[in-house]
Design a protein around this motif. Sequence first.
Motif, PDB file in Angstrom:
ATOM      1  N   SER A 249      -2.756 -63.996 -97.860  1.00 54.33           N
ATOM      2  CA  SER A 249      -2.582 -62.510 -97.254  1.00 54.33           C
ATOM      3  C   SER A 249      -2.309 -61.637 -98.433  1.00 54.33           C
ATOM      4  CB  SER A 249      -1.308 -62.280 -96.460  1.00 54.33           C
ATOM      5  OG  SER A 249      -0.195 -62.490 -97.275  1.00 54.33           O
ATOM      6  N   HIS A 250      -2.493 -62.010 -99.745  1.00 55.94           N
ATOM      7  CA  HIS A 250      -2.415 -61.299-100.990  1.00 55.94           C
ATOM      8  C   HIS A 250      -3.633 -60.165-100.991  1.00 55.94           C
ATOM      9  CE1 HIS A 250      -1.522 -60.327-105.236  1.00 55.94           C
ATOM     10  NE2 HIS A 250      -2.680 -60.204-105.414  1.00 55.94           N
ATOM     11  N   ALA A 251      -2.973 -58.742-101.257  1.00 53.86           N
ATOM     12  CA  ALA A 251      -4.046 -57.680-101.380  1.00 53.86           C
ATOM     13  C   ALA A 251      -3.638 -57.312-102.868  1.00 53.86           C
ATOM     14  CB  ALA A 251      -3.909 -56.542-100.299  1.00 53.86           C
ATOM     15  N   ASN A 276      -9.010 -57.291-100.869  1.00 50.16           N
ATOM     16  CA  ASN A 276      -8.536 -56.448 -99.988  1.00 50.16           C
ATOM     17  C   ASN A 276      -7.642 -56.724 -98.867  1.00 50.16           C
ATOM     18  OD1 ASN A 276     -10.588 -54.492-101.060  1.00 50.16           O
ATOM     19  ND2 ASN A 276     -12.319 -55.377-100.282  1.00 50.16           N
ATOM     20  N   PRO A 277      -7.026 -55.665 -98.489  1.00 54.40           N
ATOM     21  CA  PRO A 277      -6.095 -56.118 -97.330  1.00 54.40           C
ATOM     22  C   PRO A 277      -6.702 -56.611 -96.134  1.00 54.40           C
ATOM     23  CG  PRO A 277      -5.677 -53.770 -97.765  1.00 54.40           C
ATOM     24  CD  PRO A 277      -6.603 -54.322 -98.668  1.00 54.40           C
TER      25      PRO A 277
END
Length: 278
Positions: A249-251, A276-277
Amino acid sequence: MELIVARNREGLLKARTGGEVALVPTMGALHEGHRSLIRLARTRADQVVVSIFVNPLQFGPTEDFSRYPRTFDADLEVCRAEGVDVVFHPSAEDIYLPDRQVSVHSGRMGEIVEGAARPGHFDGVLTVVLKLFNLVQPHVAIFGQKDAQQLAMIRRMVADLDVPVEIVGAPTVREPDGLALSSRNRYLTAEDRQVALALSRALHKGAAEPTPSRIRAAAREILDAAGPRLFVDYLVLVDPATFAEVGESHAGPAVLAVAATVGTTRLIDNVTLTLNPA
Ligand code: AMP
């Protein structure tokens, strides 16, 4: 202005002019990547100092310290052509006291990724870089993004130890076919050089994907197809500042980094990408 060659600390002291100084630390065997750092340094200070020192402390016992390319005369020509003011080329005896005790410990971050593959490497790098900062006293120092974890560790050291210098990162210079320039490329045979292209291709392919798992898988696929002469040491997708692996889930920015041995030559490369989120 004549290029000054300082072969020891006394020579370096004499070469000082009093203006703002930009330092470009290198191990010599200079190529276009080093030249780009020098050009950036030129825009940032009155005096440009290039250090050329193959630092024994950052090589492991089985690594290539003794065969590392040493091309000092050609390096001087490069520095002259680029308008460098001072080349600092000390001997190991001049840099390290025979009874030395104290060194920089790179901490947990020095033990992961490249640090896991090369135990003690980052302690050696940070120790010599801090010594170069103390000897040259630059206002700004330029390092290549090519050695992304080194750049992150130097930023960490400067923050943690309040070292009064600005650290500037410079983009990786590549051959037209994508191979990142490296002093170690001269070890490669023509055949190995073709195999080595898998590194930059894998990074390029990975960087086009949208999520961490797909980025890692796309890059891995290219590396796996490169054949038995390519031995992959690691392929990681990490936070640019900490080098910790990023989660699904890294943005934000991340570094896709690879290390591999081609024949007997160990190569590293990386790209920075933005996630990107979801
Ligand atoms: P080295 O001589 O390999 O220790 O490298 C000296 C400096 O040049 C380091 O800051 C490296 O990150 C940088 N450097 C090495 N290769 C490249 C490249 N292809 N592009 C830009 N900078 C580089």
